[in-house]
Design an enzyme around this catalytic site. Structure first.
Site: not given
Ligand code: SIN
Length: 495
Positions: A27, A56, A59, A126, A243, A289, A349, A373, A384
């Protein structure tokens, strides 16, 4: 007792490869660490499938960095701390937000083509970001573009070797020091030992502990587990991020519908068509989130429905232009986001915890580092902030490379040869654990989803613990009595 190694081996009987820096995982963390380390020695990267198989690559939303004219690292710090629910490690977050912008600019310099508006880098928002600070590429293919740019450099570099289809079995250790890894070569169907002066665990997350996840099949927590068996300190494993908006469809892994869709103006609606997030948080659809995921579960419980919906009608740019990957995927399953609401539900997620490191990625084991991660640097706290994960891989990967190069000669080749000429490990007879794991897998994923999911209580957690204990003891005959290392230790909160 759980055996130290999951497989028997005698290093004198199997092929041995020597390298300066062994990086496990491809990643962003693994690839960037490799690029930064390769001017200080030979780098070998292992990946259990192909180089591009990683979180990755999937993403979508982007990578966060305080580069906007209205933005500062201080504001990025404050959003990160707030999303992390008071459990972030402040000095680590300072490193992240202060060093992040330079690392992102290095990505641009090596050829990453981020989206631009009138020549300037385009920035979106976001959840829980108070500023527009998310860079993106090809709309929603950010990870793929970053991986492309990094792998172009990595595969061309004479000091970096990439070995694909190599499964990590265990880290090789003696006392408190790591000397590389024992692995399984899928093509040759044999064990192989990689002996290294420094080893980096950058194996990514563990989404496949859960029945529903956005993670690719490779995200099975191998590096974290190998670290645990080797005696590396783990931390914050209880913090799993769900997520809120995975596409509600029978496919698994679940296809992600990026938070950037809400960042550009989409809103969540329940079955009755009501906009509900305003009832849960002042930032409404752009709340952190974890808040959004819990709010959705709450709505689902009230309505008895399996999903809520994303209404994308108010986007300033046509959906298919801004989010071409999501658009195409939705069309394939019969949903046209330019016309239909998108059905979504939460899915596992990201894991905030992992192998505990200091600000240079160093673990408690000598010569062993962890990044991305699989690591727990403390920057994410309990939750996060969106798009901070790619950034973490860059910032701490660079720091690890600097540290590894500095200490390169602490481990001599003679020491590596000495270790490999004596080392043998007693574990399970080859194959037996793998067979058990295949049988357990779906059972474990179901238990984790039901009892260790978004909403948890003591009763569910105890039930999960007992069921998992039963699986392990029944199948393998391990005694996991009161003082075992599986599930009975206190959570490790170094803060
Ligand atoms: C997304 O695009 O919503 C995912 C971004 C992230 O996980 O940081």
């Amino acid at each position: 007792m759980i055996p130290r190694y999951i497989s028997n081996f005698d290093l004198t009987d199997i092929p041995r490869l020597y390298t300066d820096f062994l990086i496990i995982g491809t990643g962003i963390a693994g690839l960037y660490t490799a690029l930064k380390a390769c001017d200080g020695g030979k780098v070998t990267i292992l990946t259990k499938r192909r180089l591009e198989d990683s979180n990755t690559d999937l993403a979508q939303g982007g990578i966060a960095a305080a580069i906007g004219t209205e933005d500062t690292p201080r504001l990025h710090l404050s959003d990160t701390l707030e999303a992390g629910a008071g459990l972030c490690d402040l000095p680590a977050v300072e490193v992240l937000v202060n060093e992040g912008p330079d690392c992102v600019m290095e990505l641009v310099e090596i050829g990453t083509r981020f989206d631009r508006v009138e020549g300037h880098l385009a920035l979106t928002r976001e959840g829980a970001h108070r500023q527009r600070r998310i860079l993106h590429a090809r709309g929603d293919a950010t990870g793929e573009e970053i991986r492309r740019a990094l792998s172009d450099q990595v595969t061309r570099h004479p000091e970096i070797d990439v070995h694909e289809d190599i499964y990590l079995i265990d880290l090789l250790t003696e006392g408190n020091a790591c000397y590389g890894a024992l692995a399984w070569d899928l093509a040759r169907q044999q064990k192989v030992a990689y002996l290294a002066r420094s080893t980096v665990i950058s194996t990514g997350g563990a989404g496949h502990l859960y029945l529903n996840t956005t993670n690719p099949g490779v995200a099975t927590g191998d590096g974290i587990a190998a670290g645990f068996r080797a005696g590396a300190r783990l931390a914050d494993l209880e913090f799993i991020q769900f997520h809120p908006t995975a596409l509600y469809h029978e496919d698994n892994p679940k296809f992600l519908v990026s938070e950037a869709v809400r960042g550009e103006g989409a809103i969540l609606r329940n079955r009755l068509g009501e906009r509900f997030m305003e009832r849960y948080h002042p930032m409404a659809d752009l709340a952190p989130r974890d808040v959004v995921a819990r709010a959705i579960v709450d709505e689902l419980r009230q309505t008895g429905e399996p999903c809520v919906f994303l209404d994308t009608k108010k986007l300033p740019v046509p959906f298919q232009e801004r989010f071409p990957t999501i658009y195409q995927h939705c069309l394939q399953v019969g949903i046209d986001p330019s016309r239909d609401w998108i059905p979504v539900a939460p899915a596992a997620h990201y894991i905030m915890g992992g192998v505990r490191t200091d600000a240079d990625g160093q673990t408690n084991l000598t010569n062993l580092f962890a990044c991305g991660e699989a690591a727990c640097t403390g920057v994410h706290g309990a939750n996060r902030l969106a798009s901070n994960s790619l950034l973490e891989g860059l910032v701490f990967g660079k720091r690890i490379a600097t540290r590894m190069k500095k200490k390169r000669d602490d481990v001599s080749l003679r020491e590596l040869h000495r270790f490999s000429s004596r080392s043998r490990g007693l574990g399970e007879p080859s194959g037996s654990l793998t067979q058990q794991a295949v049988q357990w897998r779906q059972r474990l994923q179901t238990i984790m989803w039901q009892d260790v999911g978004i909403l948890r209580d003591g009763q569910g957690l105890s039930r999960a613990k007992e069921t998992i204990r039963g699986l392990v003891e029944g199948s393998l005959g391990y005694e996991l009595g009161g003082g075992s290392r599986l599930g009975d230790g206190q959570p490790d909160h170094p803060r």
